[in-house]
Write a protein that holds these residues in place. Structure first.
Motif, PDB file in Angstrom:
ATOM      1  N   UNK A 145       0.794  -1.225   0.000  1.00  0.00           N
ATOM      2  CA  UNK A 145       0.000   0.000   0.000  1.00  0.00           C
ATOM      3  C   UNK A 145       0.830   1.280   0.000  1.00  0.00           C
ATOM      4  N   UNK A 146       2.029   1.277   0.603  1.00  0.00           N
ATOM      5  CA  UNK A 146       2.842   2.486   0.624  1.00  0.00           C
ATOM      6  C   UNK A 146       3.149   2.931   2.044  1.00  0.00           C
ATOM      7  N   UNK A 147       3.845   4.077   2.199  1.00  0.00           N
ATOM      8  CA  UNK A 147       4.234   4.580   3.520  1.00  0.00           C
ATOM      9  C   UNK A 147       3.020   4.873   4.394  1.00  0.00           C
ATOM     10  N   UNK A 148       3.126   4.603   5.693  1.00  0.00           N
ATOM     11  CA  UNK A 148       2.003   4.753   6.610  1.00  0.00           C
ATOM     12  C   UNK A 148       1.515   6.191   6.704  1.00  0.00           C
ATOM     13  N   UNK A 149       2.443   7.185   6.695  1.00  0.00           N
ATOM     14  CA  UNK A 149       2.015   8.576   6.847  1.00  0.00           C
ATOM     15  C   UNK A 149       1.180   9.044   5.657  1.00  0.00           C
ATOM     16  N   UNK A 181       1.216  -2.525   7.768  1.00  0.00           N
ATOM     17  CA  UNK A 181       0.621  -1.288   7.283  1.00  0.00           C
ATOM     18  C   UNK A 181      -0.350  -1.555   6.142  1.00  0.00           C
ATOM     19  N   UNK A 182       0.057  -2.402   5.207  1.00  0.00           N
ATOM     20  CA  UNK A 182      -0.813  -2.739   4.083  1.00  0.00           C
ATOM     21  C   UNK A 182      -2.073  -3.448   4.556  1.00  0.00           C
ATOM     22  N   UNK A 183      -1.920  -4.399   5.479  1.00  0.00           N
ATOM     23  CA  UNK A 183      -3.075  -5.160   5.970  1.00  0.00           C
ATOM     24  C   UNK A 183      -4.069  -4.250   6.672  1.00  0.00           C
ATOM     25  N   UNK A 184      -3.581  -3.372   7.534  1.00  0.00           N
ATOM     26  CA  UNK A 184      -4.476  -2.471   8.268  1.00  0.00           C
ATOM     27  C   UNK A 184      -5.181  -1.513   7.317  1.00  0.00           C
ATOM     28  N   UNK A 185      -4.461  -1.014   6.315  1.00  0.00           N
ATOM     29  CA  UNK A 185      -5.076  -0.138   5.308  1.00  0.00           C
ATOM     30  C   UNK A 185      -6.169  -0.885   4.562  1.00  0.00           C
ATOM     31  N   UNK A 186      -5.862  -2.082   4.093  1.00  0.00           N
ATOM     32  CA  UNK A 186      -6.825  -2.853   3.304  1.00  0.00           C
ATOM     33  C   UNK A 186      -8.051  -3.227   4.132  1.00  0.00           C
ATOM     34  N   UNK A 187      -7.854  -3.532   5.413  1.00  0.00           N
ATOM     35  CA  UNK A 187      -8.994  -3.854   6.270  1.00  0.00           C
ATOM     36  C   UNK A 187      -9.940  -2.671   6.396  1.00  0.00           C
TER      37      UNK A 187
END
Length: 325
Positions: A145-149, A181-187
């Motif tokens: 997904x990319x950088x968390x910020x 980070x990707x998993x939390x974004x996608x969720x």
């Protein structure tokens, strides 16, 4: 003209501030703009005519057409009393639209393929396209997904986009599922109706907005990008995305963000109400969503459960609920 409807338009001073930003290429320093007119900057951000890029502390001008569409939709939702006002909105923002079209930045788009070489400028241009999209976003992201910020700054915009009835489909590599980070974004995005899949085959990065403009790498290290507006090429790239999407594997997200809490994603709430025999219109009213948003969730549920008809989906959802009990 009511007070609430008038509040939807920028004042003369705010219009001048917006035009000054366009005169500087559509992108200015956030700090300098706030020092010049803090009230005007905050007001234009509230209206959606300016977007704050937290990564490099810059303000980006958004096409008034996209803002006009959004405000018109909000006015229509107020009922018959505001319908005439909503129809007039494009005209009321016509001066800003002409200013946006006349800015020198638009000259770069006269070519059907625009090459952008600097990472900062690529991100700036993609941010503009994401802000202006109103129907669909397709993307291939082999690296996650990319950088968390940057993701956190885009979260609210993604939620509004999906809840307006738009569609978001993303393909990751399987290894992306190992990135927290990707998993939390996608969720989070899945809970609003976004759809994600993983593809084990090699593929290149690509973004497509509203099937109108595509963004692909123009160098091996992704330091240069090509922004393509040729309809024939974009159509070809959409077809390539659809082929990858069909080969990719579906993901059933299980949120671990709220352990001990009962967190039910919107699409699951839609499924439960559908299993109770409620109509799409009734579900929209019950959850406080638009009918187009509910339709998008139902479409996603039909795909997840391989249901060919709405009746079949309701039957399967009812059976799933009984098994859980």
């Amino acid at each position: 003209m009511s007070e609430s409807s008038g509040a939807a338009l920028p004042s003369e001073s705010e219009r001048r501030l917006y035009q000054q930003i366009l005169d500087q290429g559509g992108r200015v320093s956030f700090r300098e703009a706030v020092e010049q007119d803090p009230t005007g900057v905050l007001r234009l951000m509230e209206l959606g005519l300016l977007v704050h890029d937290a990564a490099d502390q810059a303000l980006t001008a958004v096409n008034p057409r996209a803002v006009s569409d959004r405000i018109s939709a909000e006015l229509r939702a107020e009922g018959t009393r505001m319908l005439l006002r909503a129809e007039e909105m494009p005209t009321l923002l016509e001066d800003l639209t002409h200013a946006y079209d006349a800015t020198p930045r638009r000259a770069d788009r006269s070519s059907v393929v625009q090459h952008v070489d600097r990472t900062e400028q690529i991100r700036h241009r993609v941010l503009q396209l994401a802000s202006e999209a109103y129907e669909e976003e397709l993307s291939l992201h082999p690296g996650g997904a990319g950088p968390a910020d940057q993701l956190e700054a885009a979260l609210e915009r993604k939620r509004r986009f999906l809840e307006s009835g738009a569609s978001v489909r993303t393909v990751y590599e399987p290894t992306a599922l190992l990135d927290e980070t990707t998993v939390r974004w996608a969720e989070r995005v899945t809970g609003w109706g976004g759809r994600f899949r993983t593809l084990s085959e090699p593929f290149s990065r690509m973004l497509i907005f509203d099937r109108r403009i595509a963004v692909v790498p123009a160098s091996a290290d992704n330091s240069s990008a090509a922004f393509i507006e040729d309809p024939a090429v974009v159509s070809f790239l959409v077809a390539a995305f659809e082929r990858d999407w069909e080969r990719a594997e579906r993901i059933r997200w299980r949120s671990a963000e709220h352990e001990g809490e009962s967190v039910v994603p919107v699409h699951e709430q839609v499924g439960r109400l559908l299993a109770q025999g409620l109509t799409q219109k009734t579900i929209a009213s019950r959850l406080g969503l638009g009918e187009r948003t509910v339709a998008a969730h139902i479409s996603r549920l039909r795909e997840l459960h391989d249901a060919e008809t709405l009746f079949q989906l309701g039957w399967q959802m009812r059976g799933a609920g009984e098994r859980e009990d």
